[in-house]
Design an enzyme around this catalytic site. Structure first.
Site, short mmCIF file in Angstrom:
data_model
loop_
_atom_site.label_atom_id
_atom_site.label_comp_id
_atom_site.label_asym_id
_atom_site.label_seq_id
_atom_site.Cartn_x
_atom_site.Cartn_y
_atom_site.Cartn_z
N GLY A 211 56.32 6.66 117.05
CA GLY A 211 57.43 7.20 116.26
C GLY A 211 57.37 8.71 116.18
O GLY A 211 56.44 9.34 116.70
N GLY B 135 57.75 12.76 114.34
CA GLY B 135 57.42 13.55 113.17
C GLY B 135 55.95 13.64 112.82
O GLY B 135 55.08 13.12 113.52
N HIS C 34 50.59 6.12 125.69
CA HIS C 34 51.57 5.03 125.84
C HIS C 34 51.21 4.19 127.07
O HIS C 34 51.62 4.50 128.18
CB HIS C 34 52.98 5.60 126.00
N CYS D 134 50.11 5.45 119.32
CA CYS D 134 50.69 6.78 119.07
C CYS D 134 50.79 7.10 117.57
O CYS D 134 49.78 7.29 116.92
CB CYS D 134 52.04 6.91 119.77
N LEU D 135 51.98 7.16 116.99
CA LEU D 135 52.11 7.44 115.57
C LEU D 135 51.34 6.43 114.74
O LEU D 135 50.69 6.78 113.75
CB LEU D 135 53.58 7.46 115.15
N TYR E 175 50.26 15.41 117.52
CA TYR E 175 49.22 15.32 116.49
C TYR E 175 48.04 14.52 117.03
O TYR E 175 48.21 13.67 117.91
CB TYR E 175 49.78 14.67 115.22
N GLN F 191 47.79 7.36 114.55
CA GLN F 191 47.57 8.47 113.63
C GLN F 191 47.65 8.00 112.17
O GLN F 191 46.84 8.42 111.33
CB GLN F 191 48.60 9.56 113.90
N ASN G 230 53.12 11.18 124.66
CA ASN G 230 54.18 11.84 123.91
C ASN G 230 53.74 12.00 122.46
O ASN G 230 54.08 11.20 121.61
CB ASN G 230 55.49 11.05 123.99
N GLU H 72 52.38 1.44 127.96
CA GLU H 72 53.53 0.73 128.52
C GLU H 72 54.41 1.64 129.37
O GLU H 72 55.27 1.17 130.11
CB GLU H 72 54.36 0.13 127.38
N SER I 77 60.45 8.71 119.65
CA SER I 77 59.40 9.65 119.25
C SER I 77 59.84 11.11 119.39
O SER I 77 59.23 12.01 118.81
CB SER I 77 58.14 9.43 120.09
#
Length: 373
Positions: free
Chosen positions: A240, A242, A351, A268-269, A313, A272, A310, A353, A46
């Site tokens: 991930g 970006g 996260h 996370c990503l 966005y 989103q 982490n 984990e 990430s």
């Protein structure tokens, strides 16, 4: 140590020392507040395209080892630290952090005013920067920085994702030790790799899933056909790097998944991307959440969970039109978890984990397993 030269987007120029790879790199600079686990943080995909500023003043004292890798390599541009110790003392360590970074061609820069850099990012926001062990001229560094693509203009997911499908069989430990029964669902889940961490895969296995990992360039129609045949039972969308809005082809495939009956779990990503696929675009936080001490309120049971984070966005507040908020960040009130209406779709921003000490957030994996059981 060689001299290293840093030029930030706001015009700040610093001279420091290098303990990692030589060269010249451009990336986005963010800060991480974790007090330990620097190898796991650095090897998190990430962070692709970013310089990680560690607020912990001493870095390097526990060395590095293959067992603590969260991915097949390191995709961050570099690490910024106050004091680096090349002498490590840990029975598990096999090499120094300097050796580790050089092996993966990642810059390491020390003897920096980290407190001031963190304050600057908090006040002005995450920004682009260039670091070099070869160029000391401010004008040249400025030219390189302004002629380079910004992080939101690059598809880093295609760089960090697996190229071929594979099966992951390694677990972590039994949930019985945390008071949760080990689940034997015998269900198959396909994990879409946008930059997945190994410990996420370990936790999916620990929850009773048979885990198949596929590249970011997956085909939704193929997964739907397999779901209808009973060959798989759920899809997982990973973390991930970006800007999620840049992943247009991936979002198009997720839209097709959403319109089917496949249960979906995302972190996370992936969280989103799900929001965007539903028509709710994400927005960029000023400096994001990066660290292992973020309190999140579980609105389902009113418990407060200390989480690792982490991301930079966030999903918008009006997504409550189609989903219930299950988790909320107690630092700034941003959304940390969603349960979508009328579908078995569950997503988490943090996260669970990445144990920051407490492990209560890990129960999310078991909750999803029970949802599809």
């Amino acid at each position: 140590m060689k001299s290293a030269y840093l030029y930030f987007e706001n015009g700040l120029f610093l001279e420091a020392k290098s303990f990692g790879a030589d060269g010249c790199c451009v990336g986005e600079v963010v800060f991480n507040t974790s007090m330990s686990g620097y190898q796991e943080i650095i090897s998190d995909p990430s962070y692709a395209g970013q310089f990680i500023t560690f607020s912990m003043p001493e870095i390097g004292i526990v060395g590095c080892n293959p067992q603590d890798m969260e991915s097949r390599g390191v995709f961050a541009k570099g690490v910024l630290v106050s004091h680096y110790s090349d002498h490590f003392s840990n029975f598990r360590a096999q090499e120094s952090l300097s050796s580790f970074l050089k092996h993966f061609n990642v810059m390491g820069i020390c003897r920096l005013p980290i407190r001031d850099i963190v304050k600057m990012i908090r006040l002005e926001g995450a920004m682009m920067m260039v670091a070099s062990t070869e160029i000391s001229d401010v004008g040249e560094l400025k030219k390189i920085l302004h002629s380079s693509l910004r992080i939101e203009e690059i598809n880093y997911a295609q760089d960090v994702s697996t190229k071929e499908s594979y099966t992951h069989k390694q677990g972590v430990f039994s949930f019985e030790c945390m008071g949760y029964p080990t689940l034997h669902t015998r269900k198959k889940i396909v994990a879409i790799d946008f930059g997945i961490k190994r410990n996420i895969l370990n936790n999916l296995v620990e929850s009773g899933f048979e885990v198949e990992v596929q590249p970011h360039s997956f085909r939704a129609d193929t997964l739907i056909q397999r779901f209808k045949k009973g060959e798989l039972h759920a899809v997982f969308l990973s973390n991930g790097p970006g800007d999620p809005k840049f992943l247009k082809s991936e979002i198009a495939e997720i839209k097709i998944l959403v319109e089917s009956d496949i249960p979906i779990f995302a972190i996370c990503l992936g969280h989103q991307l799900l929001a965007i696929a539903h028509g709710y675009p994400t927005y960029k936080l000023k400096f994001g959440h990066h660290g292992g001490n973020h309190p999140v309120k579980n609105l389902c049971n009113q418990a407060v969970e200390i989480t690792a984070q982490n991301h930079i966005y966030s999903v918008p507040e009006n997504i409550t039109e189609i989903a219930d908020i299950t988790h909320q960040n107690l630092f700034d009130g941003t959304i940390e978890g969603l349960l979508y209406h009328r579908r078995k779709i569950y997503s988490i921003q943090h996260h669970p984990e990445s144990s920051p000490g407490p492990k209560e957030a890990n129960s999310i994996f078991g909750e999803f397993a029970r949802m599809i059981e």
